[in-house]
Design a protein around this motif. Structure first.
Motif, PDB file in Angstrom:
ATOM      1  N   ASN A   1      -6.726  -4.206 -19.738  1.00 30.81           N
ATOM      2  CA  ASN A   1      -5.852  -3.266 -19.039  1.00 30.81           C
ATOM      3  C   ASN A   1      -4.785  -2.795 -19.990  1.00 30.81           C
TER       4      ASN A   1
ATOM      5  N   TYR B   1     -16.978  -3.713  -5.238  1.00 33.88           N
ATOM      6  CA  TYR B   1     -16.851  -2.466  -5.987  1.00 33.88           C
ATOM      7  C   TYR B   1     -15.407  -2.193  -6.395  1.00 33.88           C
ATOM      8  N   TYR B   2     -14.477  -2.969  -5.892  1.00 35.02           N
ATOM      9  CA  TYR B   2     -13.118  -2.929  -6.426  1.00 35.02           C
ATOM     10  C   TYR B   2     -12.948  -3.999  -7.500  1.00 35.02           C
TER      11      TYR B   2
ATOM     12  N   GLN C   1      -0.402  -4.134  -3.543  1.00 36.24           N
ATOM     13  CA  GLN C   1      -1.354  -3.117  -3.145  1.00 36.24           C
ATOM     14  C   GLN C   1      -2.560  -3.829  -2.563  1.00 36.24           C
TER      15      GLN C   1
ATOM     16  N   LYS D   1      -2.289  -5.215 -10.681  1.00 32.99           N
ATOM     17  CA  LYS D   1      -2.571  -4.049  -9.846  1.00 32.99           C
ATOM     18  C   LYS D   1      -2.414  -4.363  -8.368  1.00 32.99           C
TER      19      LYS D   1
ATOM     20  N   SER E   1     -15.106  -5.298  -9.415  1.00 31.12           N
ATOM     21  CA  SER E   1     -15.864  -5.102 -10.659  1.00 31.12           C
ATOM     22  C   SER E   1     -15.080  -4.265 -11.661  1.00 31.12           C
ATOM     23  N   LYS E   2     -14.060  -3.591 -11.187  1.00 29.37           N
ATOM     24  CA  LYS E   2     -13.319  -2.712 -12.096  1.00 29.37           C
ATOM     25  C   LYS E   2     -12.178  -3.429 -12.813  1.00 29.37           C
ATOM     26  N   ILE E   3     -11.960  -4.655 -12.470  1.00 30.63           N
ATOM     27  CA  ILE E   3     -10.792  -5.329 -13.045  1.00 30.63           C
ATOM     28  C   ILE E   3     -11.163  -6.735 -13.463  1.00 30.63           C
ATOM     29  N   ASP E   4     -10.362  -7.306 -14.332  1.00 33.91           N
ATOM     30  CA  ASP E   4     -10.477  -8.734 -14.591  1.00 33.91           C
ATOM     31  C   ASP E   4      -9.299  -9.425 -13.909  1.00 33.91           C
ATOM     32  N   GLY E   5      -9.201 -10.724 -14.117  1.00 37.49           N
ATOM     33  CA  GLY E   5      -8.186 -11.482 -13.414  1.00 37.49           C
ATOM     34  C   GLY E   5      -6.775 -10.969 -13.666  1.00 37.49           C
TER      35      GLY E   5
ATOM     36  N   ARG F   1     -12.841  -6.043 -19.615  1.00 35.08           N
ATOM     37  CA  ARG F   1     -11.979  -4.872 -19.506  1.00 35.08           C
ATOM     38  C   ARG F   1     -10.558  -5.253 -19.887  1.00 35.08           C
TER      39      ARG F   1
ATOM     40  N   GLU G   1      -5.433   1.759 -13.069  1.00 29.06           N
ATOM     41  CA  GLU G   1      -5.392   1.096 -14.364  1.00 29.06           C
ATOM     42  C   GLU G   1      -6.082   1.934 -15.416  1.00 29.06           C
TER      43      GLU G   1
ATOM     44  N   GLY H   1      -5.845  -8.056 -14.591  1.00 31.21           N
ATOM     45  CA  GLY H   1      -5.682  -6.755 -13.962  1.00 31.21           C
ATOM     46  C   GLY H   1      -5.451  -6.896 -12.467  1.00 31.21           C
ATOM     47  N   TYR H   2      -6.136  -7.858 -11.871  1.00 32.14           N
ATOM     48  CA  TYR H   2      -5.966  -8.110 -10.434  1.00 32.14           C
ATOM     49  C   TYR H   2      -4.531  -8.514 -10.137  1.00 32.14           C
TER      50      TYR H   2
ATOM     51  N   TYR I   1      -0.677   0.516 -16.347  1.00 28.52           N
ATOM     52  CA  TYR I   1      -0.769   0.694 -14.908  1.00 28.52           C
ATOM     53  C   TYR I   1      -0.038   1.976 -14.559  1.00 28.52           C
TER      54      TYR I   1
ATOM     55  N   THR J   1      -1.589   2.276  -7.412  1.00 28.83           N
ATOM     56  CA  THR J   1      -1.609   1.959  -8.829  1.00 28.83           C
ATOM     57  C   THR J   1      -3.026   2.102  -9.376  1.00 28.83           C
TER      58      THR J   1
ATOM     59  N   GLN K   1      -7.964   1.539 -18.755  1.00 27.45           N
ATOM     60  CA  GLN K   1      -8.644   0.379 -19.324  1.00 27.45           C
ATOM     61  C   GLN K   1      -9.515   0.774 -20.506  1.00 27.45           C
TER      62      GLN K   1
ATOM     63  N   PHE L   1     -10.343   3.757 -11.289  1.00 28.30           N
ATOM     64  CA  PHE L   1     -10.742   4.754 -10.306  1.00 28.30           C
ATOM     65  C   PHE L   1     -10.203   6.082 -10.793  1.00 28.30           C
TER      66      PHE L   1
ATOM     67  N   ARG M   1      -1.010 -10.315  -2.666  1.00 32.33           N
ATOM     68  CA  ARG M   1      -2.319 -10.873  -3.012  1.00 32.33           C
ATOM     69  C   ARG M   1      -2.621 -12.120  -2.199  1.00 32.33           C
TER      70      ARG M   1
END
Lengths: 336, 437, 644
Positions: B103, C230-231, C247, C243, C233-237, B101, B115, C239-240, B106, B113, B117, B140, C100
């Motif tokens: 990004n 399930y959170y 948060q 984001k 899986s929506k992002i890669d490193g 994915r 994303e 993005g983590y 944001y 926040t 993607q 989301f 984080r």
């Protein structure tokens, strides 16, 4: 002026200078500080000024100068033993029987008393001894850094003023760049990130403080270089260096002197600021700023704040007044 | 003039920072080991951890070096920082045939926040590596404009992608990068190592605090010094003149931050008088938000008093003396005599003609002073713990957070240059002989 | 650029089409890049059968745990008397650069603390016995060859949003840890080099295989905080990193971030979760009592003290013995005299760590053990401890001070300049007649010592003691980074170094000879000893705790005898602190081996005391009962006294 006798230029200046009582006071104060700095070893030392030990007459505090200059050395027991432990036939101790750096862990953060006139800091070092040593440090900081600044400033100022043209344009740009520079910020960067060394601090202050001097010198040169005596010298085929140094420079010295006095004041201020922040001089070196910094750790110890603060203030004021006095004395407009 | 000055200063500092012993890289490694190594009086007083860190392998160290851009020569680093050489903004190593994915953006909606993607797929076609992308989706659901990006295997349509470049291909894996020109010229001052946020953002968040103190100190200095200077000139030689001179001169030799430190110790509670708060811009936001307006005003003044005093102390002397001397000089000029001779009132001569002319030297200093007040007060901010840009950059020096140090340099140089412009304008406004085209 | 245009116009995403086009900047104009799904997407639906219950054999309801390990009889560390409620404010140095728990820039104490309160790991460790106990996982299993681990996750374990914690979460968390995008090469190094990707055997059972055998691997893996898949899986490193910088994902622990009261850069607030899934488990009795835990931030140590006295936060841990002894006294602080502020020094069995002068034994002059011993004799630590530290600290004499691994036979170093001079003479360092400094082969004994503001007052006396015998030591101030670089590159002669105590020491990294001459290792002194190497290897292979203790005690004795360190001092207690008198402290004070970081989960708020405190603040004549300063529930102090 009623005086008929012909007066030299500097004589006139001195006469003018004397009219400003405040400046004269400052001048003597500066002389006094220089004296303290020079004879610090005799006023504050852990060795006697004079003693008779096992029949030998000695002046250990005097000899200390020789030792620190590397001319002579302490022999045998004197090199190791604490002088206070020796049994003398006769002895005269200095006014302050401590060295600035002597640690006395039995007496940390002691209030002023008859033993320590101005108290001690957190490792038990005598504050008065520290102030005396600080006097010589601040003096040398002022002189060395101004020496650096003078050398660069006069040199570049000469070049720009004498040759003019593109040399002048280029150097003027350089001066402007350095002026725009947040120099104290740079000095902090250097002092904070490099290993502590007093020479580095002097160098950094000098390297950022030459612009005023260069501007003055350049201005004087521009004014003087088209005058007849310069043209005459050029016509006679003198070398440029000779003309610059022998003929023009002496004329340009007066304003440079003023900015040097102010420069010394600001160099002292800069150094004490750095020491206050804990940068700059090596940790065991006692300076006014470093004593002051101790006041932040022990707030109740007012003597750690007041005395060194006063010293910085007095010294800086003295140099500033001195500079002011010289300026007034040199200013032809105010000449009577 | 601005450009060479700018390049000169920044390049110089950039190079000084690049060669300091113990830079950001060491800081990062130190941080990795910090759990174990301690210093100071605490000595071995640190806490107990379950296990110690293992040795950092050379690969790990190389990775870290790359993260701090140390794999490139210093000159290139400077050009990247300036923004005239492309910066690597994204990188990704991926196995051929796999997806990831990317990004794109944001988006903040009501404090959360999200994303935007898209999927990126790397495939081999006839010996060439081809990069594909999916359409845009979101992680989301937050807006009707995007649907939630489904898993990669559900994507039907793939489009060719040209943003990514292939940097290295080991046969099994490929390293992809995206580059962009992004430096000072584009308004990008980089990302702080310590705060992990863009430097521009950090400075933006704090600028109003520095401006508040800086401008207030500045206005108060001028507001007090000019009348004081005039008064002193008119009463030249009187006891008042002498006394105020003495006080002003004392101020001149006391550095503002040192005065601040003393004031704080003696008036900020603790061992002596508890009159003022222990520094900071104002009360913590929690308390602040519960205050009535009047309380807020009082709280702000309460917090402002000592720092502003420290701000003003240095410039105070110069300005007053300058004003006084300048007015004295003007009063002895021929035109004043002429004016008096013409029978003008003393008030009119002094305040309309003389004072106006005497303000010229003060006007020339305005620009420089603005610079000093706003960007030259890191020590006062440090002493009073005021979260302005000065404190930010001062701390950045100590934590070797070089993007901030350089960013501050850019800002303060700009403010200075801007200040010079203001000087010139004031000069023109006061002195009718000067006119700019 | 796109971002700014969008923000300026104030219209977010007028049309996805337009945006997509603008973003990709792709040449072929007009192509509508929507997300288009395959029509048969349903067939490849995820294999996890959420909703249907998993069979008992696969870890579902009715799981017996036969053939698995678990621990049901560990003692709770909290107090049964504890009451919930109230709030607690503590001070930390700096507001963290992120919230984080993973990825770059997360090595901050505050983040480790927060993560510990918000996210649970698979297993927890008993503070006293150091045995494993269930957390997210109820049972665990280790294969015969000790390289494969299984964990069975508690089906009752829930995320804050009510979703169950599953094996997938463990897999996803691992994948995040090894993602290059989180820019944390050392964590990637640790997890990628030690484990293969974990496998979810069922919804509740997860298996992980180690790449090489080492008992430490089990500790590392069991302690990873678990994040929701399930959170993740929506992002890669990458993005983590962005984001989740400020948060949070849903948590699974007793506390969560109180976003309403947290102010970035100023205050961090955690609030207790009423619906924490394990709140009623035995291990949590008397723990997590405060409704709200607030962190405020003050960098300057001195300022911290002043602000504590002004009442801006509840607890302060003085960093200097001098402040504890001379400033935080009933004589100088009225609030202490009247019991508004309580002083507490709590002893327990926290590993104490070490401090001392580390010698670079690869170079002159410290390659000679006689010179190292001479330095030990010359360093008057006892005087320092008495005059500078007011006997707050103790002499340390071991690599593993205050822990079970300490070799009790290690000698206590003594101060004895005469012996030092003798040793120096034997090593060839002598004074020529009339010389002030010792010399050998025409070279003076002169060394640089890396110092800073906090060390200056400690090492100035040492410098003068050295000068008396003819050794010139220059104190050089430098930044911690610069000092660290020199130590890591072995460009130093002697350096003052402290190491924190570890429950499971890792001797290989600091004393194994393979790192002796290598740079960037913890073996900074250049230790190289055959027997020590052997012990290191044996230690890493041993699963028997008692055997490991024996091995390390032997190693401690050997290494200390090599005199690579001249030991300094260590604080013998768990914590020394002052706090405003509105809390109840359990009789233990701290857990068996915890440090100050357990205070917010262990102590509790007493409303009556808080009320009395407020009244006493207003009425200067009131006094409050003063507690005994020293707490020694665990008997540590007695123990150490007896040992002396």
């Amino acid at each position: 002026m009623t005086q008929k006798k012909t007066q030299s230029y500097w004589g006139l200046v001195w006469q003018q200078f004397q009219k400003n009582r405040l400046s004269v006071g400052a001048f003597y104060l500066v002389l006094f500080l220089i004296a303290v700095a020079t004879f610090g070893n005799l006023i504050s030392n852990n060795k006697p000024v004079f003693c008779i030990y096992e029949g030998d007459v000695m002046f250990p505090a005097f000899k200390d100068y020789g030792v620190s200059l590397g001319i002579t050395e302490w022999q045998g027991t004197f090199a190791i033993k604490d002088w206070k432990d020796l049994k003398y036939d006769s002895v005269i101790w200095p006014l302050v029987p401590y060295k600035a750096s002597s640690v006395d862990l039995m007496n940390p953060v002691a209030a002023p008393s008859s033993e320590h006139f101005l108290g001690t800091d957190e490792t038990g070092r005598d504050v008065l001894a520290g102030l005396i040593e600080g006097a010589s440090i601040s003096l040398s900081i002022g002189l060395v850094s101004m020496g650096v600044a003078l050398t660069i400033g006069i040199f570049l100022g000469c070049l720009a003023g004498y040759y003019g043209g593109w040399v002048d344009i280029a150097l003027s740009r350089l001066i402007e760049v350095v002026i725009t520079f947040p120099s104290f910020f740079l000095i902090i960067i250097i002092a904070a990130l490099y290993e502590s060394s007093i020479w580095l601090v002097m160098l950094a202050i000098g390297l950022t403080g030459w612009t005023g001097i260069a501007r003055f010198t350049r201005g004087e040169f521009l004014r003087v270089r088209n005058q007849e005596f310069v043209s005459a010298a050029q016509a006679l085929g003198f070398r440029d260096t000779k003309i610059i140094f022998r003929h023009i420079l002496p004329n340009a010295l007066a304003p440079v002197l003023i900015s040097a006095a102010f420069g010394i004041a600001s160099a002292i201020l800069t150094e004490s600021s750095l020491s206050f922040l804990g940068f700059g001089v090596p940790p065991t070196q006692v300076t006014w700023g470093s004593i002051l910094a101790g006041a932040r750790g022990s707030t109740y110890a007012w003597w750690l704040a007041i005395f060194p603060g006063l010293m910085v203030f007095i010294t800086v004021t003295a140099y500033n007044l001195l500079g002011e006095g010289i300026r007034d004395a040199l200013d032809p407009k105010l000449k009577t | 003039m601005m450009i060479p000055t700018f390049i000169g200063t920044t390049m110089m500092v950039f190079f000084i920072l690049a060669v300091v012993p113990g830079g950001p890289f060491e800081r990062a490694v130190l941080q990795l080991k910090q759990a174990q190594m301690t210093s100071g009086e605490g000595g071995g007083a640190g806490g107990g951890e379950a296990t110690g860190s293992t040795k950092l392998s050379p690969q790990v160290l190389d990775q870290l070096r790359k993260q701090y851009g140390l794999d490139k020569p210093i000159f290139v680093r400077y050009l990247i920082w300036l923004g005239v050489y492309p910066r690597e903004v994204k990188s990704k190593t991926i196995t051929i045939g796999k997806t990831f994915r990317e990004n794109i953006e944001y988006v903040k909606v009501e404090g959360t926040t999200y994303e935007v993607q898209k999927w990126i797929k790397v495939e081999e076609e006839n010996g060439n590596i081809v990069i594909f992308e999916s359409g845009l989706g979101s992680d989301f659901k937050f807006s009707d404009d995007y649907e939630e990006l489904p898993p990669a295997y559900e994507i039907a349509n793939w489009y060719p992608n040209s943003d990514w470049e292939i940097k290295e291909n080991t046969g099994e894996k490929v390293s992809l990068i995206q580059t962009a020109f992004s430096g000072v010229i584009a308004g990008d001052l980089g990302v702080s190592y310590v705060y992990d946020e863009p430097v521009t953002q950090l400075i933006k968040d704090r600028l109003h605090i520095s401006l508040y103190f800086g401008l207030l100190g500045f206005l108060l200095s001028y507001g007090i010094c000019i009348p004081l200077g005039i008064f002193k000139a008119l009463k030249h030689g009187s006891a008042f003149d002498f006394l105020s001179s003495a006080i002003v001169f004392i101020g001149y030799s006391v550095p503002g931050y040192a005065l601040g430190a003393l004031l704080l110790v003696y008036f900020g509670g603790g061992s002596f008088w508890n009159v003022f708060p222990l520094g900071e811009f104002r009360s913590p936001q929690e308390i602040w938000n519960q205050m009535t307006f009047l309380e807020q005003v009082w709280d702000q003044i309460h917090h402002t008093f000592l720092p502003v005093l420290a701000y003003m102390v240095g410039s105070f002397a110069t300005l007053t003396v300058l004003m006084k001397n300048s007015l004295l000089e003007n009063l002895s000029q021929d035109y004043v005599r002429t004016a008096f001779a013409k029978g003008l009132s003393e008030r009119r001569v002094i305040f309309y003609h003389t004072v106006r002319n005497s303000l010229i030297p003060l006007a020339t200093g305005i620009g420089n002073l603005i610079g000093i007040f706003i960007a030259g007060s890191y020590l006062i901010e440090k002493v009073f713990n005021i979260e302005g840009i000065g404190l930010l950059s001062f701390n950045a020096i100590i934590t070797v957070d070089f993007p901030i140090v350089l960013g501050f340099l850019v800002i303060s140089t700009s403010i200075r240059l801007f200040g010079n412009l203001i000087s010139d304008m004031c000069y023109a406004a006061i002195d009718p002989r000067i006119r700019f085209n | 650029m796109l971002k700014s245009t969008l923000k300026k116009t104030g219209i977010f995403f007028c049309s996805s089409l337009l945006v997509a086009f603008a973003l990709t900047g792709c040449g072929d104009s007009g192509s509508d890049k929507r997300v288009i799904k395959k029509s048969d997407s349903g067939t490849q639906a995820s294999t996890s059968n959420a909703g249907t219950d998993v069979s008992a054999e696969l870890g579902g309801a009715g799981f017996t745990g036969e053939g698995w390990l678990t621990n049901t009889d560990s003692k709770p560390s909290g107090s049964a008397k504890a009451k919930k409620g109230g709030d607690f404010t503590m001070v930390m140095d700096e507001f963290p650069p992120t919230y984080r728990g993973m990825g770059k820039d997360t090595r901050h104490i505050i983040l480790t603390m927060m993560e510990g309160m918000m996210y649970e790991s698979l297993l927890a460790m008993d503070s006293e016995t150091l045995e494993w106990e269930p957390a997210i996982a109820t049972h665990w299993k280790i294969s015969e060859d000790k390289t494969t681990y299984w964990y069975r996750i508690n089906p009752e374990a829930k995320w804050a949003d009510g979703k169950p914690i599953t094996a997938q979460d463990v897999v996803a968390t691992y994948n995040l840890l090894v993602d290059e995008g989180i820019e944390d090469p050392s964590s990637r190094g640790l997890y990628f080099e030690n484990y293969e990707t974990p496998v979810a055997e069922s919804k509740y059972i997860v298996r992980v295989k180690c790449k090489k055998e080492n008992w430490r691997s089990f500790i590392y893996f069991s302690g990873i905080p678990i994040y929701p898949a399930y959170y993740l899986s929506k992002i890669d490193g990458a993005g983590y990193l962005t984001k989740y910088q400020y948060q949070m994902m849903p948590v699974n622990g007793p506390y969560e971030l109180d976003t309403d009261n947290t102010i970035k850069g100023e205050t961090l607030v955690l609030k207790r979760r009423p619906d924490y899934w394990a709140a009623n488990q035995k291990r949590n009795i008397g723990l997590n009592n405060f409704d709200q835990i607030r962190f405020v931030f003050v960098l300057d140590d001195r300022l911290k003290l002043e602000k504590f006295k002004a009442g801006e936060f509840d607890l302060y841990i003085p960093s200097r013995a001098q402040w504890w002894h001379q400033e935080l006294t009933p004589e100088s602080v009225d609030d202490i005299k009247r019991g508004l502020i309580q002083k507490q020094k709590i002893f327990n069995y926290k590993p104490l760590g070490t401090s001392g002068l580390a010698f670079n034994t690869l170079e002159e002059p410290f390659n000679n053990i006689k010179v190292r011993r001479a330095f030990e004799y010359l360093w008057n630590v006892d005087q320092l401890m008495e005059k500078l530290f007011f006997n707050e600290y103790e002499r340390c004499r071991s690599y593993y001070g205050g822990s079970v691994y300490e070799n009790k036979d290690n000698p206590t170093p003594e101060y004895n300049p005469d012996k030092a001079v003798k040793l120096l003479t034997e090593a060839g360092w002598t004074k020529k007649s009339g010389e002030k400094w010792l010399s050998k082969d025409g070279k003076n004994f002169e060394i640089d010592f890396m110092s800073d503001q906090s060390l200056e007052r400690i090492f100035t006396p040492f410098q003068q003691d050295l000068e008396k015998v003819g050794i010139k030591m220059n104190l050089v101030n430098m930044t911690p980074q610069a000092k660290f670089e020199k130590v890591m590159k072995k460009k130093f002669k002697v350096s003052f170094q402290g190491w924190t105590g570890l429950f499971f020491p890792n001797p290989e990294s600091s004393v194994h000879s393979k790192y002796a001459e290598e740079l960037e290792t913890n073996n900074i002194t250049g230790m190289a000893n055959k027997r020590i190497d052997e012990i290191c290897d044996l230690y890493d292979q041993s699963y028997d705790v008692q055997e490991r203790i024996k091995l390390l005690q032997e190693l401690d004795g050997l290494a200390t005898a090599e005199k690579h360190y001249a030991w300094g001092w260590v604080a013998p207690y768990g914590v020394r602190c002052v706090y405003w008198n509105k809390f109840d402290v359990p009789e233990t004070g701290l857990t068996y081996s915890g440090d100050w970081r357990v205070i917010p989960s262990l102590w509790w708020y007493n409303a009556d005391k808080a009320k009395a405190l407020e009244e006493a603040k207003k009425d200067k004549s009131k006094t409050l009962p003063i507690r005994e300063t020293i707490m020694d529930y665990w008997g540590k102090r007695k123990d150490r006294m007896a040992n002396k």
